[in-house]
Design a protein around this motif. Structure first.
Motif, PDB file in Angstrom:
ATOM      1  N   GLY A 297       0.760  -1.191   0.111  1.00 36.59           N
ATOM      2  CA  GLY A 297      -0.052  -0.063  -0.179  1.00 36.59           C
ATOM      3  C   GLY A 297       1.068   1.119  -0.074  1.00 36.59           C
ATOM      4  N   HIS A 298       0.238   2.615  -0.180  1.00 31.29           N
ATOM      5  CA  HIS A 298       0.896   3.749  -0.205  1.00 31.29           C
ATOM      6  C   HIS A 298       1.932   3.977   1.206  1.00 31.29           C
ATOM      7  N   ARG A 299       1.437   3.751   2.205  1.00 30.94           N
ATOM      8  CA  ARG A 299       1.929   4.029   3.164  1.00 30.94           C
ATOM      9  C   ARG A 299       3.165   3.154   3.607  1.00 30.94           C
ATOM     10  N   ASP A 300       3.525   1.860   2.852  1.00 27.56           N
ATOM     11  CA  ASP A 300       4.637   1.334   2.892  1.00 27.56           C
ATOM     12  C   ASP A 300       5.664   2.147   2.516  1.00 27.56           C
ATOM     13  N   LEU A 301       5.779   2.966   1.611  1.00 26.34           N
ATOM     14  CA  LEU A 301       6.783   4.047   0.942  1.00 26.34           C
ATOM     15  C   LEU A 301       7.186   5.107   1.774  1.00 26.34           C
ATOM     16  N   GLU A 302       6.245   5.339   3.215  1.00 23.44           N
ATOM     17  CA  GLU A 302       6.794   6.329   3.863  1.00 23.44           C
ATOM     18  C   GLU A 302       7.759   5.833   4.912  1.00 23.44           C
ATOM     19  N   VAL A 303       9.218   6.374   4.568  1.00 26.81           N
ATOM     20  CA  VAL A 303      10.416   5.652   4.995  1.00 26.81           C
ATOM     21  C   VAL A 303      10.764   6.466   6.555  1.00 26.81           C
ATOM     22  N   GLU A 304      10.172   7.486   6.587  1.00 30.63           N
ATOM     23  CA  GLU A 304      10.301   8.297   7.761  1.00 30.63           C
ATOM     24  C   GLU A 304       9.146   9.150   7.848  1.00 30.63           C
ATOM     25  N   PRO A 305       8.738   9.701   9.023  1.00 33.68           N
ATOM     26  CA  PRO A 305       7.639  10.550   9.063  1.00 33.68           C
ATOM     27  C   PRO A 305       7.551  11.765   8.192  1.00 33.68           C
ATOM     28  N   ASN A 306       6.536  11.675   7.360  1.00 30.78           N
ATOM     29  CA  ASN A 306       6.228  12.600   6.315  1.00 30.78           C
ATOM     30  C   ASN A 306       7.043  12.486   4.877  1.00 30.78           C
ATOM     31  N   VAL A 307       8.129  11.457   4.858  1.00 35.26           N
ATOM     32  CA  VAL A 307       8.901  11.666   3.847  1.00 35.26           C
ATOM     33  C   VAL A 307       8.406  10.166   2.923  1.00 35.26           C
ATOM     34  N   TRP A 308       7.898  10.469   1.785  1.00 36.00           N
ATOM     35  CA  TRP A 308       7.179   9.512   1.151  1.00 36.00           C
ATOM     36  C   TRP A 308       8.211   9.124  -0.176  1.00 36.00           C
ATOM     37  N   GLY A 309       8.269   7.993  -0.450  1.00 37.78           N
ATOM     38  CA  GLY A 309       9.178   7.487  -1.774  1.00 37.78           C
ATOM     39  C   GLY A 309       8.399   7.096  -2.975  1.00 37.78           C
ATOM     40  N   GLY A 310       7.059   7.460  -3.004  1.00 39.39           N
ATOM     41  CA  GLY A 310       6.624   7.150  -4.255  1.00 39.39           C
ATOM     42  C   GLY A 310       6.202   8.171  -5.296  1.00 39.39           C
ATOM     43  N   PHE A 311       6.584   9.291  -5.248  1.00 47.68           N
ATOM     44  CA  PHE A 311       6.124  10.193  -6.023  1.00 47.68           C
ATOM     45  C   PHE A 311       6.312  10.029  -7.601  1.00 47.68           C
ATOM     46  N   HIS A 312       7.406   9.163  -8.193  1.00 41.43           N
ATOM     47  CA  HIS A 312       7.623   8.851  -9.184  1.00 41.43           C
ATOM     48  C   HIS A 312       6.825   7.817  -9.889  1.00 41.43           C
ATOM     49  N   LEU A 313       6.029   7.407  -9.070  1.00 42.17           N
ATOM     50  CA  LEU A 313       4.848   6.396  -9.468  1.00 42.17           C
ATOM     51  C   LEU A 313       3.569   7.410  -9.931  1.00 42.17           C
ATOM     52  N   LEU A 314       3.388   8.603  -9.473  1.00 38.24           N
ATOM     53  CA  LEU A 314       2.254   9.416  -9.912  1.00 38.24           C
ATOM     54  C   LEU A 314       2.647  10.404 -10.674  1.00 38.24           C
ATOM     55  N   ARG A 315       4.025  10.579 -11.035  1.00 34.52           N
ATOM     56  CA  ARG A 315       4.276  11.656 -12.009  1.00 34.52           C
ATOM     57  C   ARG A 315       5.842  11.658 -12.509  1.00 34.52           C
ATOM     58  N   GLY A 316       6.368  12.088 -13.318  1.00 31.89           N
ATOM     59  CA  GLY A 316       7.587  11.826 -13.729  1.00 31.89           C
ATOM     60  C   GLY A 316       8.489  12.407 -12.872  1.00 31.89           C
ATOM     61  N   GLY A 317       9.780  11.943 -12.357  1.00 34.04           N
ATOM     62  CA  GLY A 317      10.763  12.639 -11.502  1.00 34.04           C
ATOM     63  C   GLY A 317      11.349  12.053 -10.357  1.00 34.04           C
ATOM     64  N   PRO A 318      12.042  12.674  -9.584  1.00 30.74           N
ATOM     65  CA  PRO A 318      12.659  11.662  -8.331  1.00 30.74           C
ATOM     66  C   PRO A 318      11.536  11.155  -7.499  1.00 30.74           C
ATOM     67  N   ALA A 319      11.996  10.320  -6.630  1.00 31.71           N
ATOM     68  CA  ALA A 319      10.890   9.347  -5.749  1.00 31.71           C
ATOM     69  C   ALA A 319      10.516  10.190  -4.685  1.00 31.71           C
ATOM     70  N   PHE A 320      11.366  10.629  -4.024  1.00 31.73           N
ATOM     71  CA  PHE A 320      11.036  11.184  -2.519  1.00 31.73           C
ATOM     72  C   PHE A 320      10.443  12.473  -2.433  1.00 31.73           C
ATOM     73  N   GLY A 321       9.433  12.924  -1.469  1.00 31.97           N
ATOM     74  CA  GLY A 321       8.949  14.066  -1.356  1.00 31.97           C
ATOM     75  C   GLY A 321       8.369  14.060   0.059  1.00 31.97           C
ATOM     76  N   LEU A 322       7.663  15.458   0.346  1.00 34.24           N
ATOM     77  CA  LEU A 322       6.999  15.413   1.582  1.00 34.24           C
ATOM     78  C   LEU A 322       5.436  15.548   1.645  1.00 34.24           C
ATOM     79  N   VAL A 323       4.921  14.905   2.679  1.00 33.26           N
ATOM     80  CA  VAL A 323       3.452  14.674   2.778  1.00 33.26           C
ATOM     81  C   VAL A 323       3.031  14.855   4.084  1.00 33.26           C
ATOM     82  N   GLY A 324       2.137  15.955   3.984  1.00 38.49           N
ATOM     83  CA  GLY A 324       1.580  16.114   5.381  1.00 38.49           C
ATOM     84  C   GLY A 324       0.794  17.362   5.574  1.00 38.49           C
ATOM     85  N   SER A 325       0.449  17.914   6.586  1.00 41.69           N
ATOM     86  CA  SER A 325      -0.180  19.205   6.900  1.00 41.69           C
ATOM     87  C   SER A 325       0.899  20.294   6.622  1.00 41.69           C
ATOM     88  N   TYR A 326       0.160  21.719   6.449  1.00 40.22           N
ATOM     89  CA  TYR A 326       1.193  22.737   6.397  1.00 40.22           C
ATOM     90  C   TYR A 326       2.063  22.671   7.387  1.00 40.22           C
TER      91      TYR A 326
END
Length: 371
Positions: A297-326
Protein backbone atom coordinates in the motif's frame (compact mmCIF):
# COMPACT_ATOMS: atom_id res chain seq x y z
CA UNK A 1 20.76 34.62 6.35
CA UNK A 2 17.54 34.08 4.40
CA UNK A 3 16.62 30.90 2.56
CA UNK A 4 16.21 30.83 -1.23
CA UNK A 5 13.10 28.87 -2.17
CA UNK A 6 12.53 28.11 -5.86
CA UNK A 7 9.51 26.58 -7.55
CA UNK A 8 9.56 24.22 -10.52
CA UNK A 9 8.11 25.27 -13.86
CA UNK A 10 6.91 22.40 -16.05
CA UNK A 11 8.61 22.82 -19.43
CA UNK A 12 6.85 19.67 -20.66
CA UNK A 13 3.26 20.28 -19.68
CA UNK A 14 1.49 19.20 -16.52
CA UNK A 15 -1.08 16.84 -15.04
CA UNK A 16 -4.41 18.00 -13.61
CA UNK A 17 -3.48 16.31 -10.30
CA UNK A 18 -1.50 13.43 -8.83
CA UNK A 19 -4.65 11.34 -9.18
CA UNK A 20 -4.43 11.27 -12.97
CA UNK A 21 -1.09 10.73 -14.71
CA UNK A 22 -2.42 12.19 -17.94
CA UNK A 23 -0.92 15.43 -19.30
CA UNK A 24 -3.72 17.91 -19.88
CA UNK A 25 -2.10 21.33 -19.72
CA UNK A 26 0.97 22.95 -21.14
CA UNK A 27 0.67 22.03 -24.81
CA UNK A 28 2.39 18.62 -25.11
CA UNK A 29 -0.67 16.38 -25.00
CA UNK A 30 -3.21 16.07 -27.81
CA UNK A 31 -5.82 18.78 -27.44
CA UNK A 32 -9.20 17.44 -26.33
CA UNK A 33 -11.91 17.92 -23.74
CA UNK A 34 -10.35 19.10 -20.48
CA UNK A 35 -7.14 20.32 -22.12
CA UNK A 36 -5.64 23.63 -21.04
CA UNK A 37 -2.98 25.70 -22.76
CA UNK A 38 -4.04 25.11 -25.47
CA UNK A 39 -7.63 24.06 -24.99
CA UNK A 40 -10.84 24.00 -26.98
CA UNK A 41 -13.66 26.50 -27.09
CA UNK A 42 -16.74 25.55 -29.08
CA UNK A 43 -14.68 22.73 -30.54
CA UNK A 44 -11.89 24.99 -31.78
CA UNK A 45 -8.44 25.90 -30.36
CA UNK A 46 -8.85 28.71 -27.86
CA UNK A 47 -5.57 30.46 -28.80
CA UNK A 48 -4.05 29.96 -25.36
CA UNK A 49 -0.48 28.63 -25.72
CA UNK A 50 1.75 26.47 -23.55
CA UNK A 51 4.10 29.45 -23.20
CA UNK A 52 1.30 31.47 -21.64
CA UNK A 53 0.73 28.61 -19.20
CA UNK A 54 4.41 28.61 -18.19
CA UNK A 55 4.09 32.38 -17.76
CA UNK A 56 1.12 31.85 -15.44
CA UNK A 57 3.18 29.46 -13.29
CA UNK A 58 6.10 31.89 -13.18
CA UNK A 59 3.90 34.83 -12.20
CA UNK A 60 1.98 32.77 -9.66
CA UNK A 61 5.10 31.48 -7.93
CA UNK A 62 6.72 34.93 -7.95
CA UNK A 63 3.67 36.48 -6.33
CA UNK A 64 3.45 33.59 -3.83
CA UNK A 65 6.92 34.29 -2.49
CA UNK A 66 9.29 32.07 -4.46
CA UNK A 67 12.61 33.62 -5.48
CA UNK A 68 12.70 31.89 -8.85
CA UNK A 69 11.88 28.80 -10.86
CA UNK A 70 13.72 25.70 -12.07
CA UNK A 71 13.44 25.12 -15.81
CA UNK A 72 14.07 21.36 -16.33
CA UNK A 73 15.75 19.92 -19.41
CA UNK A 74 14.90 16.50 -20.84
CA UNK A 75 14.37 15.12 -24.34
CA UNK A 76 10.62 15.67 -23.87
CA UNK A 77 10.76 19.32 -22.68
CA UNK A 78 11.09 22.76 -24.15
CA UNK A 79 14.62 24.12 -24.22
CA UNK A 80 15.18 25.91 -20.87
CA UNK A 81 17.41 28.63 -22.36
CA UNK A 82 14.68 29.65 -24.76
CA UNK A 83 12.05 29.36 -22.04
CA UNK A 84 14.03 31.63 -19.69
CA UNK A 85 14.41 34.29 -22.36
CA UNK A 86 10.69 34.07 -23.12
CA UNK A 87 9.51 34.19 -19.50
CA UNK A 88 11.86 36.88 -18.24
CA UNK A 89 9.57 39.67 -19.40
CA UNK A 90 6.62 38.03 -17.64
CA UNK A 91 8.22 38.60 -14.21
CA UNK A 92 10.04 41.33 -12.29
CA UNK A 93 12.71 39.88 -9.97
CA UNK A 94 12.14 36.17 -10.57
CA UNK A 95 15.32 34.14 -11.15
CA UNK A 96 15.50 31.42 -13.78
CA UNK A 97 17.43 28.28 -12.84
CA UNK A 98 18.41 26.82 -16.20
CA UNK A 99 19.10 23.08 -16.18
CA UNK A 100 21.59 21.97 -18.81
CA UNK A 101 24.26 19.40 -19.58
CA UNK A 102 27.60 21.08 -20.31
CA UNK A 103 28.59 18.48 -22.89
CA UNK A 104 26.05 19.79 -25.38
CA UNK A 105 27.31 23.39 -25.44
CA UNK A 106 30.77 24.76 -25.99
CA UNK A 107 31.79 26.75 -22.89
CA UNK A 108 32.64 29.87 -24.94
CA UNK A 109 29.16 29.91 -26.46
CA UNK A 110 27.62 29.15 -23.07
CA UNK A 111 29.46 32.14 -21.57
CA UNK A 112 28.20 34.45 -24.30
CA UNK A 113 24.61 33.16 -24.05
CA UNK A 114 24.60 33.42 -20.26
CA UNK A 115 26.14 36.88 -20.08
CA UNK A 116 23.72 38.17 -22.74
CA UNK A 117 20.78 36.79 -20.75
CA UNK A 118 22.18 38.26 -17.54
CA UNK A 119 22.43 41.65 -19.22
CA UNK A 120 18.87 41.42 -20.56
CA UNK A 121 17.30 40.28 -17.27
CA UNK A 122 19.31 42.24 -14.73
CA UNK A 123 21.28 39.22 -13.51
CA UNK A 124 18.47 36.68 -13.00
CA UNK A 125 20.18 33.59 -14.46
CA UNK A 126 21.10 30.62 -12.25
CA UNK A 127 22.74 27.38 -13.43
CA UNK A 128 21.52 23.89 -12.60
CA UNK A 129 24.47 21.84 -13.85
CA UNK A 130 23.59 18.22 -14.64
CA UNK A 131 25.94 15.70 -16.18
CA UNK A 132 23.40 13.15 -17.36
CA UNK A 133 21.80 9.98 -16.08
CA UNK A 134 23.15 7.61 -18.72
CA UNK A 135 21.16 4.94 -20.51
CA UNK A 136 18.95 5.47 -23.58
CA UNK A 137 18.10 9.03 -22.62
CA UNK A 138 21.77 10.02 -22.70
CA UNK A 139 22.10 8.44 -26.13
CA UNK A 140 19.12 10.53 -27.29
CA UNK A 141 21.51 13.48 -27.03
CA UNK A 142 24.16 11.60 -28.97
CA UNK A 143 26.37 11.41 -25.88
CA UNK A 144 28.35 8.20 -25.33
CA UNK A 145 30.78 9.53 -22.71
CA UNK A 146 31.05 7.27 -19.67
CA UNK A 147 29.68 8.26 -16.26
CA UNK A 148 32.85 9.48 -14.52
CA UNK A 149 34.15 11.13 -17.70
CA UNK A 150 30.95 13.16 -17.94
CA UNK A 151 31.80 14.75 -14.62
CA UNK A 152 35.40 15.33 -15.70
CA UNK A 153 34.06 17.04 -18.81
CA UNK A 154 31.66 19.13 -16.71
CA UNK A 155 34.48 20.25 -14.45
CA UNK A 156 36.64 21.30 -17.37
CA UNK A 157 33.67 23.02 -19.01
CA UNK A 158 33.15 25.19 -15.92
CA UNK A 159 36.86 26.00 -15.72
CA UNK A 160 36.77 27.27 -19.30
CA UNK A 161 33.47 29.11 -18.86
CA UNK A 162 34.84 31.01 -15.86
CA UNK A 163 38.07 31.71 -17.68
CA UNK A 164 36.27 33.13 -20.71
CA UNK A 165 34.00 35.30 -18.52
CA UNK A 166 36.52 38.11 -18.74
CA UNK A 167 37.49 40.87 -21.13
CA UNK A 168 41.04 39.48 -21.05
CA UNK A 169 42.07 36.84 -23.63
CA UNK A 170 41.89 33.34 -22.16
CA UNK A 171 43.82 30.25 -23.22
CA UNK A 172 43.10 26.64 -22.31
CA UNK A 173 44.29 23.32 -23.65
CA UNK A 174 42.63 20.40 -21.94
CA UNK A 175 41.25 16.95 -22.48
CA UNK A 176 37.84 18.08 -23.77
CA UNK A 177 38.27 21.74 -24.77
CA UNK A 178 40.89 23.92 -26.44
CA UNK A 179 40.54 27.72 -26.38
CA UNK A 180 43.03 30.32 -27.52
CA UNK A 181 42.42 34.02 -26.88
CA UNK A 182 38.70 33.84 -26.12
CA UNK A 183 37.14 36.74 -24.20
CA UNK A 184 33.73 38.32 -23.79
CA UNK A 185 33.05 41.92 -24.82
CA UNK A 186 33.49 44.26 -21.85
CA UNK A 187 29.77 44.84 -21.27
CA UNK A 188 29.11 41.10 -21.15
CA UNK A 189 32.18 40.32 -19.04
CA UNK A 190 30.89 42.85 -16.48
CA UNK A 191 27.71 40.83 -15.87
CA UNK A 192 27.46 38.72 -12.68
CA UNK A 193 28.51 35.10 -13.05
CA UNK A 194 25.48 32.84 -12.41
CA UNK A 195 25.20 30.90 -9.18
CA UNK A 196 25.89 27.21 -9.76
CA UNK A 197 23.63 24.47 -8.45
CA UNK A 198 25.45 21.19 -9.04
CA UNK A 199 23.70 17.81 -9.09
CA UNK A 200 24.99 14.25 -8.72
CA UNK A 201 25.38 11.58 -6.04
CA UNK A 202 28.43 9.62 -7.21
CA UNK A 203 31.96 10.21 -5.92
CA UNK A 204 32.90 11.80 -9.25
CA UNK A 205 29.95 14.17 -8.94
CA UNK A 206 30.70 15.07 -5.33
CA UNK A 207 34.35 15.77 -6.15
CA UNK A 208 33.34 18.05 -9.03
CA UNK A 209 30.73 19.78 -6.88
CA UNK A 210 33.36 20.45 -4.23
CA UNK A 211 35.33 22.44 -6.82
CA UNK A 212 32.56 24.35 -8.54
CA UNK A 213 29.23 24.41 -6.71
CA UNK A 214 27.75 27.41 -4.98
CA UNK A 215 25.01 24.98 -3.95
CA UNK A 216 25.27 21.21 -3.97
CA UNK A 217 21.81 20.10 -5.13
CA UNK A 218 20.36 16.75 -4.11
CA UNK A 219 17.03 15.03 -4.47
CA UNK A 220 15.28 14.51 -1.15
CA UNK A 221 16.32 11.36 0.68
CA UNK A 222 15.80 10.06 4.22
CA UNK A 223 17.44 12.69 6.39
CA UNK A 224 20.31 10.63 7.85
CA UNK A 225 21.83 9.47 4.52
CA UNK A 226 21.22 12.97 3.14
CA UNK A 227 23.27 14.43 6.00
CA UNK A 228 26.02 11.87 5.31
CA UNK A 229 26.10 12.97 1.67
CA UNK A 230 26.47 16.59 2.77
CA UNK A 231 29.44 15.55 4.92
CA UNK A 232 31.10 13.95 1.88
CA UNK A 233 30.66 17.17 -0.09
CA UNK A 234 32.18 19.21 2.73
CA UNK A 235 35.19 16.88 2.81
CA UNK A 236 35.66 17.23 -0.97
CA UNK A 237 35.35 21.02 -0.99
CA UNK A 238 38.05 23.64 -0.57
CA UNK A 239 35.44 26.12 0.69
CA UNK A 240 32.40 26.00 2.97
CA UNK A 241 29.71 24.55 0.67
CA UNK A 242 26.03 25.35 0.72
CA UNK A 243 23.30 22.82 0.07
CA UNK A 244 19.99 22.70 -1.78
CA UNK A 245 17.31 20.01 -1.96
CA UNK A 246 14.73 19.34 -4.68
CA UNK A 247 11.42 18.30 -3.06
CA UNK A 248 7.92 17.51 -4.26
CA UNK A 249 5.27 18.54 -1.74
CA UNK A 250 1.72 17.51 -0.94
CA UNK A 251 0.64 19.84 1.86
CA UNK A 252 -2.93 20.27 3.08
CA UNK A 253 -4.80 21.69 6.08
CA UNK A 254 -4.56 18.31 7.81
CA UNK A 255 -2.27 15.30 7.52
CA UNK A 256 -5.29 13.13 6.69
CA UNK A 257 -6.18 15.30 3.69
CA UNK A 258 -2.61 15.13 2.38
CA UNK A 259 -2.38 11.34 2.62
CA UNK A 260 -5.84 10.99 1.08
CA UNK A 261 -4.52 12.84 -1.98
CA UNK A 262 -1.67 10.32 -2.21
CA UNK A 263 -4.06 7.39 -1.71
CA UNK A 264 -6.31 8.49 -4.55
CA UNK A 265 -3.29 8.76 -6.82
CA UNK A 266 -2.06 5.34 -5.71
CA UNK A 267 -5.43 3.79 -6.53
CA UNK A 268 -5.05 4.94 -10.13
CA UNK A 269 -1.44 3.86 -10.80
CA UNK A 270 -0.80 2.52 -14.27
CA UNK A 271 1.13 -0.78 -13.85
CA UNK A 272 3.49 0.28 -16.65
CA UNK A 273 5.07 2.94 -14.39
CA UNK A 274 6.32 0.20 -12.07
CA UNK A 275 8.92 -0.90 -14.62
CA UNK A 276 12.53 -0.39 -13.59
CA UNK A 277 14.27 2.70 -14.94
CA UNK A 278 17.51 2.32 -16.88
CA UNK A 279 20.71 4.32 -16.79
CA UNK A 280 23.72 4.77 -14.56
CA UNK A 281 22.43 7.59 -12.34
CA UNK A 282 23.74 6.95 -8.83
CA UNK A 283 21.06 9.25 -7.41
CA UNK A 284 18.28 7.09 -8.85
CA UNK A 285 19.91 3.90 -7.60
CA UNK A 286 20.26 5.47 -4.12
CA UNK A 287 16.57 6.43 -4.10
CA UNK A 288 15.50 2.87 -4.82
CA UNK A 289 17.78 1.48 -2.10
CA UNK A 290 15.93 3.32 0.68
CA UNK A 291 12.70 1.39 0.16
CA UNK A 292 12.94 -2.11 1.62
CA UNK A 293 10.39 -4.80 2.31
CA UNK A 294 7.17 -5.69 0.55
CA UNK A 295 5.04 -2.80 -0.69
CA UNK A 296 1.32 -3.53 -0.43
CA UNK A 297 0.00 0.00 0.00
CA UNK A 298 1.01 3.63 -0.36
CA UNK A 299 1.99 4.09 3.31
CA UNK A 300 4.60 1.32 2.96
CA UNK A 301 6.69 3.88 1.03
CA UNK A 302 6.75 6.32 3.95
CA UNK A 303 10.37 5.73 5.01
CA UNK A 304 10.22 8.22 7.90
CA UNK A 305 7.55 10.66 9.11
CA UNK A 306 6.18 12.67 6.16
CA UNK A 307 8.93 11.44 3.78
CA UNK A 308 7.27 9.42 1.01
CA UNK A 309 9.16 7.50 -1.68
CA UNK A 310 6.48 6.97 -4.30
CA UNK A 311 6.17 10.27 -6.14
CA UNK A 312 7.79 8.78 -9.24
CA UNK A 313 4.78 6.46 -9.53
CA UNK A 314 2.35 9.39 -9.74
CA UNK A 315 4.35 11.73 -11.99
CA UNK A 316 7.72 11.79 -13.71
CA UNK A 317 10.69 12.76 -11.55
CA UNK A 318 12.48 11.85 -8.31
CA UNK A 319 10.94 9.39 -5.88
CA UNK A 320 10.98 11.23 -2.54
CA UNK A 321 8.91 14.15 -1.34
CA UNK A 322 7.07 15.46 1.69
CA UNK A 323 3.45 14.67 2.58
CA UNK A 324 1.60 16.19 5.52
CA UNK A 325 -0.15 19.18 6.98
CA UNK A 326 1.17 22.67 6.32
CA UNK A 327 2.77 22.69 9.77
CA UNK A 328 4.36 19.24 9.33
CA UNK A 329 5.87 20.08 5.93
CA UNK A 330 7.25 23.38 7.25
CA UNK A 331 8.70 21.58 10.28
CA UNK A 332 10.49 19.04 8.09
CA UNK A 333 11.87 21.82 5.89
CA UNK A 334 13.12 23.54 9.05
CA UNK A 335 14.87 20.30 10.04
CA UNK A 336 16.62 20.25 6.66
CA UNK A 337 17.71 23.83 7.21
CA UNK A 338 19.25 22.67 10.50
CA UNK A 339 21.21 20.07 8.49
CA UNK A 340 22.73 22.87 6.42
CA UNK A 341 20.25 23.36 3.58
CA UNK A 342 20.21 26.97 2.37
CA UNK A 343 17.97 26.61 -0.66
CA UNK A 344 15.02 24.52 -1.80
CA UNK A 345 13.45 23.71 -5.14
CA UNK A 346 9.87 22.80 -4.33
CA UNK A 347 7.24 21.45 -6.69
CA UNK A 348 3.64 20.32 -6.70
CA UNK A 349 1.10 18.98 -9.17
CA UNK A 350 -0.50 20.87 -10.75
CA UNK A 351 2.26 23.47 -10.73
CA UNK A 352 0.01 26.52 -11.01
CA UNK A 353 -2.43 25.88 -8.18
CA UNK A 354 0.14 24.30 -5.88
CA UNK A 355 2.46 27.30 -6.23
CA UNK A 356 -0.20 29.41 -4.54
CA UNK A 357 -1.02 26.75 -1.96
CA UNK A 358 2.57 26.11 -0.85
CA UNK A 359 3.61 29.76 -1.10
CA UNK A 360 0.69 31.00 0.97
CA UNK A 361 0.46 28.20 3.56
CA UNK A 362 3.92 26.65 4.01
CA UNK A 363 6.56 29.32 3.33
CA UNK A 364 5.24 31.71 6.04
CA UNK A 365 5.63 28.93 8.65
CA UNK A 366 9.37 28.49 8.11
CA UNK A 367 11.50 29.71 11.01
CA UNK A 368 14.00 31.30 8.61
CA UNK A 369 12.85 34.07 6.32
CA UNK A 370 12.79 33.50 2.57
CA UNK A 371 14.57 35.75 0.11
Amino acid sequence: MSIDVYWRIGTHGDQPSLRRRVPSRGGWAPVGPGSLAPGLRDGRPDGYSHVEHMGDVARASESAGFVGGLLPSFPFTDDPWSAAATLARETSTYRFMIAFQPGFLHPVQAARMSASLQRATGGRVVYNIISGGGGPQQLWWGDKVDHDDRYARTSEFLDVLRGVWSAEPYRHKGRFYQVDGAALPEELAAQPFPEIYFSGSSKAAIDAAGRHADYYLSWLEPFEPLAEKFTQVREASDRDPRFAVRIDVVARESEEEAWDEIRRGWDNIDPSVLRDATGDSIGWQRSRSFVTGKVTGHRDLEVEPNVWGGFHLLRGGPAFGLVGSYQQVAQRLDELIELGVGSFILAGVPHLEEAYRVGENVLPLLKRSTA
